[in-house]
Design a protein around this motif. Structure first.
Motif, PDB file in Angstrom:
ATOM      1  N   TRP A   1      42.224  34.853  23.096  1.00 45.42           N
ATOM      2  CA  TRP A   1      42.777  34.053  24.191  1.00 45.42           C
ATOM      3  C   TRP A   1      43.289  32.702  23.713  1.00 45.42           C
ATOM      4  O   TRP A   1      44.248  32.159  24.262  1.00 45.42           O
ATOM      5  CB  TRP A   1      41.709  33.827  25.269  1.00 45.42           C
ATOM      6  CG  TRP A   1      40.508  33.118  24.739  1.00 45.42           C
ATOM      7  CD1 TRP A   1      39.392  33.685  24.198  1.00 45.42           C
ATOM      8  CD2 TRP A   1      40.314  31.702  24.636  1.00 45.42           C
ATOM      9  NE1 TRP A   1      38.509  32.714  23.775  1.00 45.42           N
ATOM     10  CE2 TRP A   1      39.046  31.493  24.032  1.00 45.42           C
ATOM     11  CE3 TRP A   1      41.080  30.592  24.997  1.00 45.42           C
ATOM     12  CZ2 TRP A   1      38.550  30.216  23.790  1.00 45.42           C
ATOM     13  CZ3 TRP A   1      40.582  29.325  24.749  1.00 45.42           C
ATOM     14  CH2 TRP A   1      39.316  29.141  24.158  1.00 45.42           C
TER      15      TRP A   1
ATOM     16  N   LEU B   1      44.773  24.417  29.211  1.00 44.40           N
ATOM     17  CA  LEU B   1      43.379  24.268  29.610  1.00 44.40           C
ATOM     18  C   LEU B   1      43.001  22.798  29.663  1.00 44.40           C
ATOM     19  O   LEU B   1      43.714  21.938  29.150  1.00 44.40           O
ATOM     20  CB  LEU B   1      42.486  25.022  28.626  1.00 44.40           C
ATOM     21  CG  LEU B   1      42.819  26.498  28.438  1.00 44.40           C
ATOM     22  CD1 LEU B   1      42.009  27.098  27.302  1.00 44.40           C
ATOM     23  CD2 LEU B   1      42.607  27.256  29.735  1.00 44.40           C
TER      24      LEU B   1
ATOM     25  N   ARG C   1      42.472  34.827  32.675  1.00 39.69           N
ATOM     26  CA  ARG C   1      41.411  34.316  33.547  1.00 39.69           C
ATOM     27  C   ARG C   1      40.509  35.454  34.024  1.00 39.69           C
ATOM     28  O   ARG C   1      39.284  35.350  34.019  1.00 39.69           O
ATOM     29  CB  ARG C   1      42.010  33.563  34.728  1.00 39.69           C
ATOM     30  CG  ARG C   1      40.980  32.858  35.575  1.00 39.69           C
ATOM     31  CD  ARG C   1      41.572  31.936  36.642  1.00 39.69           C
ATOM     32  NE  ARG C   1      42.636  32.551  37.410  1.00 39.69           N
ATOM     33  CZ  ARG C   1      43.936  32.230  37.307  1.00 39.69           C
ATOM     34  NH1 ARG C   1      44.329  31.305  36.445  1.00 39.69           N
ATOM     35  NH2 ARG C   1      44.841  32.816  38.054  1.00 39.69           N
ATOM     36  N   ASN C   2      41.125  36.580  34.398  1.00 36.47           N
ATOM     37  CA  ASN C   2      40.345  37.733  34.835  1.00 36.47           C
ATOM     38  C   ASN C   2      39.489  38.286  33.706  1.00 36.47           C
ATOM     39  O   ASN C   2      38.368  38.733  33.941  1.00 36.47           O
ATOM     40  CB  ASN C   2      41.255  38.830  35.401  1.00 36.47           C
ATOM     41  CG  ASN C   2      41.842  38.445  36.741  1.00 36.47           C
ATOM     42  OD1 ASN C   2      41.347  37.536  37.414  1.00 36.47           O
ATOM     43  ND2 ASN C   2      42.902  39.131  37.133  1.00 36.47           N
TER      44      ASN C   2
ATOM     45  N   THR D   1      46.785  34.785  34.586  1.00 40.92           N
ATOM     46  CA  THR D   1      45.826  35.452  35.464  1.00 40.92           C
ATOM     47  C   THR D   1      45.075  36.537  34.709  1.00 40.92           C
ATOM     48  O   THR D   1      43.858  36.702  34.874  1.00 40.92           O
ATOM     49  CB  THR D   1      46.538  36.052  36.689  1.00 40.92           C
ATOM     50  OG1 THR D   1      47.154  34.993  37.419  1.00 40.92           O
ATOM     51  CG2 THR D   1      45.583  36.805  37.592  1.00 40.92           C
TER      52      THR D   1
ATOM     53  N   ARG E   1      36.426  36.210  33.516  1.00 39.00           N
ATOM     54  CA  ARG E   1      35.497  36.533  34.609  1.00 39.00           C
ATOM     55  C   ARG E   1      34.761  37.832  34.324  1.00 39.00           C
ATOM     56  O   ARG E   1      33.572  37.944  34.582  1.00 39.00           O
ATOM     57  CB  ARG E   1      36.256  36.637  35.919  1.00 39.00           C
ATOM     58  CG  ARG E   1      36.760  35.317  36.431  1.00 39.00           C
ATOM     59  CD  ARG E   1      37.582  35.491  37.684  1.00 39.00           C
ATOM     60  NE  ARG E   1      38.066  34.210  38.141  1.00 39.00           N
ATOM     61  CZ  ARG E   1      39.161  34.052  38.848  1.00 39.00           C
ATOM     62  NH1 ARG E   1      39.883  35.099  39.213  1.00 39.00           N
ATOM     63  NH2 ARG E   1      39.537  32.853  39.228  1.00 39.00           N
TER      64      ARG E   1
END
Length: 135
Positions: free
Chosen positions: A76, A88, A57-58, A54, A61
Protein backbone atom coordinates in the motif's frame (compact mmCIF):
# COMPACT_ATOMS: atom_id res chain seq x y z
CA UNK A 1 -20.66 -7.34 -15.89
CA UNK A 2 -17.76 -5.87 -13.95
CA UNK A 3 -18.53 -4.62 -10.47
CA UNK A 4 -16.75 -2.24 -8.16
CA UNK A 5 -15.72 -5.28 -6.09
CA UNK A 6 -13.98 -6.64 -9.22
CA UNK A 7 -12.44 -3.21 -9.76
CA UNK A 8 -11.03 -3.33 -6.23
CA UNK A 9 -9.53 -6.77 -6.84
CA UNK A 10 -7.93 -5.56 -10.08
CA UNK A 11 -6.56 -2.45 -8.34
CA UNK A 12 -5.06 -4.50 -5.50
CA UNK A 13 -3.55 -6.92 -8.01
CA UNK A 14 -1.88 -4.05 -9.88
CA UNK A 15 -0.61 -2.52 -6.63
CA UNK A 16 0.84 -5.88 -5.61
CA UNK A 17 2.95 -5.81 -8.81
CA UNK A 18 4.70 -2.51 -8.04
CA UNK A 19 8.28 -3.55 -7.27
CA UNK A 20 10.29 -2.29 -4.30
CA UNK A 21 11.84 1.10 -4.94
CA UNK A 22 9.07 2.15 -7.32
CA UNK A 23 5.75 3.93 -6.80
CA UNK A 24 2.54 4.62 -8.65
CA UNK A 25 -0.37 7.01 -8.33
CA UNK A 26 -4.03 6.32 -7.77
CA UNK A 27 -4.72 7.68 -11.27
CA UNK A 28 -2.09 5.55 -13.01
CA UNK A 29 -3.50 2.43 -11.39
CA UNK A 30 -7.08 3.38 -12.27
CA UNK A 31 -6.09 4.07 -15.88
CA UNK A 32 -4.97 0.44 -16.22
CA UNK A 33 -8.44 -0.85 -15.38
CA UNK A 34 -11.13 -0.49 -18.04
CA UNK A 35 -14.46 1.03 -17.04
CA UNK A 36 -17.29 -1.36 -16.24
CA UNK A 37 -19.45 -2.16 -19.29
CA UNK A 38 -22.06 0.49 -19.89
CA UNK A 39 -20.37 3.11 -17.73
CA UNK A 40 -19.64 6.48 -19.26
CA UNK A 41 -15.83 6.66 -19.73
CA UNK A 42 -15.73 10.31 -18.66
CA UNK A 43 -17.67 9.55 -15.50
CA UNK A 44 -15.37 6.63 -14.83
CA UNK A 45 -12.24 8.77 -15.20
CA UNK A 46 -13.64 11.26 -12.67
CA UNK A 47 -14.07 8.66 -9.92
CA UNK A 48 -11.71 5.78 -10.70
CA UNK A 49 -8.65 7.15 -8.86
CA UNK A 50 -10.76 7.64 -5.73
CA UNK A 51 -12.00 4.07 -6.08
CA UNK A 52 -8.36 2.87 -5.95
CA UNK A 53 -8.05 4.70 -2.62
CA UNK A 54 -11.26 3.05 -1.47
CA UNK A 55 -9.84 -0.37 -2.38
CA UNK A 56 -6.80 0.31 -0.19
CA UNK A 57 -8.93 1.63 2.65
CA UNK A 58 -11.16 -1.45 2.46
CA UNK A 59 -8.10 -3.70 2.51
CA UNK A 60 -6.99 -2.02 5.73
CA UNK A 61 -10.40 -2.56 7.27
CA UNK A 62 -10.39 -6.21 6.25
CA UNK A 63 -6.93 -6.79 7.71
CA UNK A 64 -8.08 -5.30 11.02
CA UNK A 65 -10.98 -7.81 11.14
CA UNK A 66 -9.58 -10.91 9.45
CA UNK A 67 -6.58 -13.18 9.58
CA UNK A 68 -4.09 -11.11 7.59
CA UNK A 69 -2.48 -14.28 6.20
CA UNK A 70 -5.63 -14.80 4.12
CA UNK A 71 -5.40 -11.34 2.56
CA UNK A 72 -3.22 -10.54 -0.43
CA UNK A 73 0.13 -8.95 0.28
CA UNK A 74 -0.35 -5.45 -1.04
CA UNK A 75 2.42 -2.83 -0.78
CA UNK A 76 0.00 0.00 0.00
CA UNK A 77 2.87 2.36 0.76
CA UNK A 78 3.89 2.45 -2.93
CA UNK A 79 0.75 4.38 -3.94
CA UNK A 80 0.96 8.18 -3.89
CA UNK A 81 -1.13 11.02 -5.27
CA UNK A 82 -0.51 12.38 -8.77
CA UNK A 83 2.10 14.85 -7.48
CA UNK A 84 4.09 12.06 -5.82
CA UNK A 85 3.05 13.03 -2.30
CA UNK A 86 1.37 10.97 0.37
CA UNK A 87 -2.39 11.30 0.64
CA UNK A 88 -2.19 10.13 4.25
CA UNK A 89 -1.86 12.15 7.45
CA UNK A 90 0.17 11.91 10.61
CA UNK A 91 1.75 8.62 11.60
CA UNK A 92 0.42 6.83 8.51
CA UNK A 93 2.21 9.33 6.24
CA UNK A 94 5.38 9.02 8.32
CA UNK A 95 5.24 5.23 8.05
CA UNK A 96 4.65 5.40 4.29
CA UNK A 97 7.66 7.67 3.85
CA UNK A 98 9.88 5.47 6.06
CA UNK A 99 8.90 2.34 4.13
CA UNK A 100 9.59 4.02 0.79
CA UNK A 101 12.92 5.45 1.95
CA UNK A 102 13.92 1.98 3.14
CA UNK A 103 13.36 0.82 -0.45
CA UNK A 104 15.57 3.60 -1.83
CA UNK A 105 12.86 6.07 -2.84
CA UNK A 106 13.91 9.65 -2.14
CA UNK A 107 11.75 12.67 -1.35
CA UNK A 108 12.29 16.31 -2.29
CA UNK A 109 12.12 19.25 0.12
CA UNK A 110 8.33 19.45 -0.29
CA UNK A 111 7.92 15.82 0.76
CA UNK A 112 7.16 14.47 -2.70
CA UNK A 113 8.72 11.74 -4.82
CA UNK A 114 10.05 12.49 -8.30
CA UNK A 115 7.44 10.55 -10.30
CA UNK A 116 9.52 10.78 -13.49
CA UNK A 117 12.27 8.87 -11.70
CA UNK A 118 10.40 6.45 -9.40
CA UNK A 119 6.99 5.84 -11.02
CA UNK A 120 6.35 2.26 -12.11
CA UNK A 121 5.10 1.94 -15.67
CA UNK A 122 2.80 -1.07 -15.65
CA UNK A 123 3.51 -1.62 -19.35
CA UNK A 124 7.08 -2.56 -18.33
CA UNK A 125 5.73 -5.89 -17.14
CA UNK A 126 3.35 -6.41 -20.05
CA UNK A 127 0.44 -7.22 -17.74
CA UNK A 128 -1.58 -4.03 -17.59
CA UNK A 129 -4.78 -3.57 -19.49
CA UNK A 130 -7.11 -0.70 -20.11
CA UNK A 131 -6.22 2.84 -20.95
CA UNK A 132 -2.83 4.53 -21.06
CA UNK A 133 -1.72 5.49 -17.57
CA UNK A 134 -2.48 9.05 -16.55
CA UNK A 135 0.08 11.20 -14.76
Amino acid sequence: MATWRQFERQALDLISRIPPGRVSSYGRIAACIPPPPGMDPNGYRRIAARKVGTALRNLGRQSARADSAELPSVPWHRVLNYRGCSSLDGQAADLQRALLEAEGVSFDDSGCVDMARFAWDFSEEGGAQGQDPAP
